[in-house]
Design an enzyme around this catalytic site. Structure first.
Site, PDB file in Angstrom:
ATOM      1  N   GLU A 249       0.846  -1.192   0.000  1.00 46.81           N
ATOM      2  CA  GLU A 249       0.000   0.000   0.000  1.00 46.81           C
ATOM      3  C   GLU A 249       0.889   1.252   0.000  1.00 46.81           C
ATOM      4  O   GLU A 249       1.986   1.252   0.566  1.00 46.81           O
ATOM      5  CB  GLU A 249      -0.895  -0.009   1.228  1.00 46.81           C
ATOM      6  CG  GLU A 249      -1.924   1.120   1.261  1.00 46.81           C
ATOM      7  CD  GLU A 249      -2.858   1.026   2.462  1.00 46.81           C
ATOM      8  OE1 GLU A 249      -3.956   1.590   2.386  1.00 46.81           O
ATOM      9  OE2 GLU A 249      -2.495   0.385   3.468  1.00 46.81           O
TER      10      GLU A 249
ATOM     11  N   LYS B 199     -10.137   1.303  -2.562  1.00 42.88           N
ATOM     12  CA  LYS B 199     -10.233   0.790  -1.195  1.00 42.88           C
ATOM     13  C   LYS B 199     -11.578   1.162  -0.564  1.00 42.88           C
ATOM     14  O   LYS B 199     -11.942   2.342  -0.484  1.00 42.88           O
ATOM     15  CB  LYS B 199      -9.090   1.360  -0.357  1.00 42.88           C
ATOM     16  CG  LYS B 199      -9.001   0.831   1.054  1.00 42.88           C
ATOM     17  CD  LYS B 199      -7.768   1.421   1.747  1.00 42.88           C
ATOM     18  CE  LYS B 199      -7.602   0.914   3.161  1.00 42.88           C
ATOM     19  NZ  LYS B 199      -6.400   1.513   3.813  1.00 42.88           N
TER      20      LYS B 199
ATOM     21  N   CYS C 227      -5.335  -3.531   2.673  1.00 41.96           N
ATOM     22  CA  CYS C 227      -5.061  -3.256   4.079  1.00 41.96           C
ATOM     23  C   CYS C 227      -6.270  -3.451   5.007  1.00 41.96           C
ATOM     24  O   CYS C 227      -6.628  -4.573   5.336  1.00 41.96           O
ATOM     25  CB  CYS C 227      -4.472  -1.844   4.219  1.00 41.96           C
ATOM     26  SG  CYS C 227      -3.515  -1.619   5.758  1.00 41.96           S
TER      27      CYS C 227
END
Length: 267
Positions: A33, A104, A146
């Protein structure tokens, strides 16, 4: 990687690391990331943000995928969405084409007992709206980033869409990584009988933030088949499609599931 705030420096390190990859192809490579800009001035994200399919960073990453003949999951970096920015993970093909985009969905708005203390990704990013699963020569690829790791429904949805491998670019904090990283990754792999390829930032960054590292590849039985604890480096394994098929056949979890995840509103 242990990325810093200057994209050109991170890109140079990335080229060195890609040159160390094994020779066999086809190959899927997952980057962490915030791979090309980590820490520093929060406004830097706005400065380097690009429009989809247009910008020097995307052209450079596409060129790397072509140069090294990779299926490349380009961690995450800021892409413009109208007047806002998303934390986007892109998949490039060995032809240098943009194949898939994932914004995301779950943003890290939490308080952590570390030197930073307060994390509010929603101050910088817009929530993504749609999960992504895309076919590749190594099987169907589900894409997550993540903090998504803590939401098993998203991973179950990807498995229902046929995911065989799930990429997870990450920048877990040292505190949350020590507590939960290994457990969550292995759980998501076991639950969904998929490979989990989790590339994590790992070290102390220019802004003082410490990330956990322990980049891992976990197989569909939940075994950690490769791991890098800290710092820069490359881990690689050969995907065992026969083992995955055998696990799914012997324990057909997907067929036995009595609950199914749906994305979006029911009509």
């Amino acid at each position: 990687m242990v990325s810093g705030p200057i994209p050109a420096d991170n890109f140079a390190r990335l080229v060195v690391l890609l040159s160390k990859l094994p020779e066999h192809r086809p190959q899927l490579v997952v980057l962490p990331e915030s791979v090309l800009c980590f820490g520093g001035d929060p406004q830097a994200l706005q400065t380097i943000a690009e429009s989809p399919n247009d910008g020097p960073i995307q052209r450079q990453l596409a060129a790397l995928a072509k140069q090294f003949q990779l299926w490349l999951v380009a961690g995450s970096f800021p892409l413009r969405a109208d007047d806002q920015v998303t934390a986007c993970s892109l998949l490039f093909s060995p032809a240098g084409e943009t194949i898939a985009k994932y914004d995301k969905i779950h943003l890290f708005d939490v308080d952590v007992d570390d030197a930073t203390g307060r994390y509010r990704e929603s101050d910088q990013y817009l929530h993504g709206a749609t999960p992504t699963v895309v076919p590749t020569p190594l099987g169907n690829l589900g894409m997550a980033v993540c903090y998504d790791l803590r939401f098993p429904e998203q991973f179950r949805w990807m498995r229902q869409q046929g995911a065989d491998v799930i990429s997870l670019p990450a920048a877990f904090t040292q505190v949350t990584g020590e507590a939960h990283w290994h457990t969550l990754i292995r759980a998501r792999a076991i639950e969904n009988q998929c490979y989990l390829v989790a590339a994590d930032q790992g070290g102390v960054h220019a802004d003082g933030r410490e990330t956990f590292g322990h980049s891992m590849i976990v197989d569909p039985w939940g075994e950690v088949v490769a791991e890098l604890e800290k710092g820069e480096g490359v881990i690689s394994v050969a995907m065992d499609s026969e083992k995955m098929a055998r696990i799914r056949s012997n324990m057909p979890v997907s067929q036995h599931a009595r609950f199914h995840c749906h994305w979006g509103k029911e009509s």
